[in-house]
Write a protein that holds these residues in place. Structure first.
Motif, PDB file in Angstrom:
ATOM      1  N   ARG A  37      20.943  73.825  62.302  1.00 27.48           N
ATOM      2  CA  ARG A  37      20.216  73.281  61.152  1.00 27.48           C
ATOM      3  C   ARG A  37      20.334  71.759  61.062  1.00 27.48           C
ATOM      4  NH1 ARG A  37      19.146  70.489  57.447  1.00 27.48           N
ATOM      5  NH2 ARG A  37      18.669  71.017  55.275  1.00 27.48           N
ATOM      6  N   ASP A  87      22.547  68.276  59.539  1.00 26.66           N
ATOM      7  CA  ASP A  87      23.067  67.915  58.214  1.00 26.66           C
ATOM      8  C   ASP A  87      22.066  67.173  57.344  1.00 26.66           C
ATOM      9  OD1 ASP A  87      25.533  69.010  58.912  1.00 26.66           O
ATOM     10  OD2 ASP A  87      26.210  67.114  59.828  1.00 26.66           O
ATOM     11  N   GLY A  88      20.971  66.709  57.918  1.00 19.81           N
ATOM     12  CA  GLY A  88      20.013  65.904  57.161  1.00 19.81           C
ATOM     13  C   GLY A  88      19.245  66.716  56.140  1.00 19.81           C
ATOM     14  N   PRO A  89      18.746  66.053  55.083  1.00 20.07           N
ATOM     15  CA  PRO A  89      17.946  66.761  54.078  1.00 20.07           C
ATOM     16  C   PRO A  89      16.588  67.181  54.644  1.00 20.07           C
ATOM     17  CG  PRO A  89      17.916  64.403  53.659  1.00 20.07           C
ATOM     18  CD  PRO A  89      18.891  64.609  54.778  1.00 20.07           C
ATOM     19  N   MET A  90      16.135  68.347  54.244  1.00 20.25           N
ATOM     20  CA  MET A  90      14.833  68.868  54.675  1.00 20.25           C
ATOM     21  C   MET A  90      14.234  69.691  53.546  1.00 20.25           C
ATOM     22  SD  MET A  90      15.267  70.214  58.612  1.00 20.25           S
ATOM     23  CE  MET A  90      13.532  70.725  58.606  1.00 20.25           C
ATOM     24  N   PRO A  91      12.925  69.686  53.418  1.00 17.29           N
ATOM     25  CA  PRO A  91      12.293  70.577  52.439  1.00 17.29           C
ATOM     26  C   PRO A  91      12.530  72.029  52.814  1.00 17.29           C
ATOM     27  CG  PRO A  91      10.763  68.876  53.197  1.00 17.29           C
ATOM     28  CD  PRO A  91      11.942  68.813  54.097  1.00 17.29           C
ATOM     29  N   ALA A 127      14.396  75.536  57.384  1.00 22.63           N
ATOM     30  CA  ALA A 127      15.386  74.984  56.456  1.00 22.63           C
ATOM     31  C   ALA A 127      15.406  75.840  55.189  1.00 22.63           C
ATOM     32  CB  ALA A 127      15.047  73.535  56.123  1.00 22.63           C
ATOM     33  N   PRO A 179      17.718  76.531  51.199  1.00 22.53           N
ATOM     34  CA  PRO A 179      18.736  76.026  50.262  1.00 22.53           C
ATOM     35  C   PRO A 179      20.084  76.679  50.529  1.00 22.53           C
ATOM     36  CG  PRO A 179      17.327  77.618  49.178  1.00 22.53           C
ATOM     37  CD  PRO A 179      16.727  77.396  50.531  1.00 22.53           C
ATOM     38  N   LYS A 180      21.116  76.165  49.872  1.00 23.83           N
ATOM     39  CA  LYS A 180      22.450  76.733  50.054  1.00 23.83           C
ATOM     40  C   LYS A 180      22.518  78.156  49.523  1.00 23.83           C
ATOM     41  CE  LYS A 180      24.918  72.308  49.886  1.00 23.83           C
ATOM     42  NZ  LYS A 180      25.953  71.499  49.176  1.00 23.83           N
ATOM     43  N   ARG A 204      22.164  77.421  55.139  1.00 23.94           N
ATOM     44  CA  ARG A 204      21.089  76.467  54.865  1.00 23.94           C
ATOM     45  C   ARG A 204      19.939  76.609  55.843  1.00 23.94           C
ATOM     46  NH1 ARG A 204      23.046  70.938  55.296  1.00 23.94           N
ATOM     47  NH2 ARG A 204      21.184  70.357  54.121  1.00 23.94           N
ATOM     48  N   TRP A 205      19.801  77.784  56.440  1.00 27.28           N
ATOM     49  CA  TRP A 205      18.656  78.073  57.290  1.00 27.28           C
ATOM     50  C   TRP A 205      18.257  79.542  57.117  1.00 27.28           C
ATOM     51  CZ3 TRP A 205      20.353  81.988  60.301  1.00 27.28           C
ATOM     52  CH2 TRP A 205      21.658  81.975  60.789  1.00 27.28           C
TER      53      TRP A 205
END
Length: 305
Positions: free
Chosen positions: A180, A182-186, A93, A95-96, A148-149
């Motif tokens: 990736r 859509d859920g949030p991940m660290p 994962a 960040p954008k 985002r990956w």
């Protein structure tokens, strides 16, 4: 006032450019899953086999094998293997904003240099590639930031075929497909894999065998330590028994000889010339390599399931 308008306009233009980049498939992979209509058809057209692990789809070029091994944490990792190279694909994962791969390269470089590796960063088709020279092996990490990956392959080979192995690693890397979600991940957390049932059964059996081997080794070490303690106890008992049965000295033996006593005192005061001054050293021998249970160590050993 005019400056603030320009800044706002620039921010909108930048956001529009990022959105356009995210909606346009890259010229070459790794690919985001949203850009691949039919995964099976994609690899069939390439003439590849493939394994779909949910978050990560790995293509297997002709003439290569796909092996699975356990990492130091007991988690499965998949290796694309030839006689020349061993390639491990992974996805994380991110960040954008881009830049995570640069940070990962810096972290790997620091860790490898602490282990004594000769590390360099070179330019590759996707940007930075990390190359580490180890005793008898060359390790290369190839990666890139996506939507985002961050995708990565790690390549291990012997020094004489390192360049050919790098090309084989890039071929696998180019055709990875990342999902990736859509859920949030660290950030930097490795994307969870969905393991096919037949492979999961083999992994469960392998974990059981590994646990049994570790228990057997611990038992052998415990028995060896117990045997050494028993031998030391028996030796002490034998010395005590001999001391108890030794004849008492006669009067002449018990009377000290002044000359002998003086010479004995001198010998005790003189330093021993042949006695070592400290613990023995392995002079002239290389230090034992550090083994931290990393994937690199297992790759050199080839411990596949």
């Amino acid at each position: 006032m005019f400056g603030r308008k320009k800044a706002a306009t620039g921010a909108r233009e930048s956001a529009a450019a990022d959105a356009a980049a995210a909606s346009t498939p890259p010229a070459e992979g790794p690919h985001d899953r949203s850009f691949i209509g039919d995964v099976r058809e994609y690899y069939t057209d390439l003439g590849y086999g493939h394994i779909d692990l949910g978050s990560l789809v790995i293509g297997v070029p002709p003439g290569r094998d796909l092996n699975v091994a356990l990492d130091p944490n007991g988690q499965p990792e998949f290796h694309v293997v030839t006689q020349v190279s061993r390639v491990i694909p992974r996805a994380f994962a991110a960040p954008k904003s881009a830049g995570q791969w640069r940070t990962m390269v810096s972290d790997m470089r620091e860790q490898l240099e602490q282990q004594g590796a000769d590390v360099s960063v070179v330019d590759g088709p996707w940007g930075r590639e990390l190359v580490a020279e180890l005793p008898g092996a060359v390790f290369r990490a190839i990666g890139v930031d996506g939507n985002r990956w961050t995708a990565e392959v790690r390549v291990m080979a012997t020094p004489e075929v390192a360049e050919q192995a790098a090309d084989e690693g890039r071929e696998v890397f180019r055709h990875l497909v990342i999902n990736r979600g859509d859920g949030p991940m660290p950030v930097k957390e490795q994307l969870a894999l969905t393991i096919p049932e037949e492979i999961q059964s083999a992994l469960t059996q392998a974990r059981s065998q590994l646990a049994a081997q570790q228990q057997a080794q611990a038992f052998q070490q415990q028995m060896a330590a117990g045997g050494a303690d028993r031998q030391a106890t028996q030796a002490d008992s034998g010395q005590q028994a001999r001391a108890a049965t030794a004849p008492a000295p006669t009067q002449e033996q018990a009377a000290p000889n002044p000359a002998t006593q003086n010479q004995s005192a001198q010998n005790q005061a003189a330093p021993a010339q042949d006695a070592p001054s400290g613990p023995p050293r392995n002079e002239g021998r290389p230090a034992a390599p550090r083994r931290d249970g990393s994937a690199m160590d297992r790759l050199r050993d080839g411990d596949d399931l």
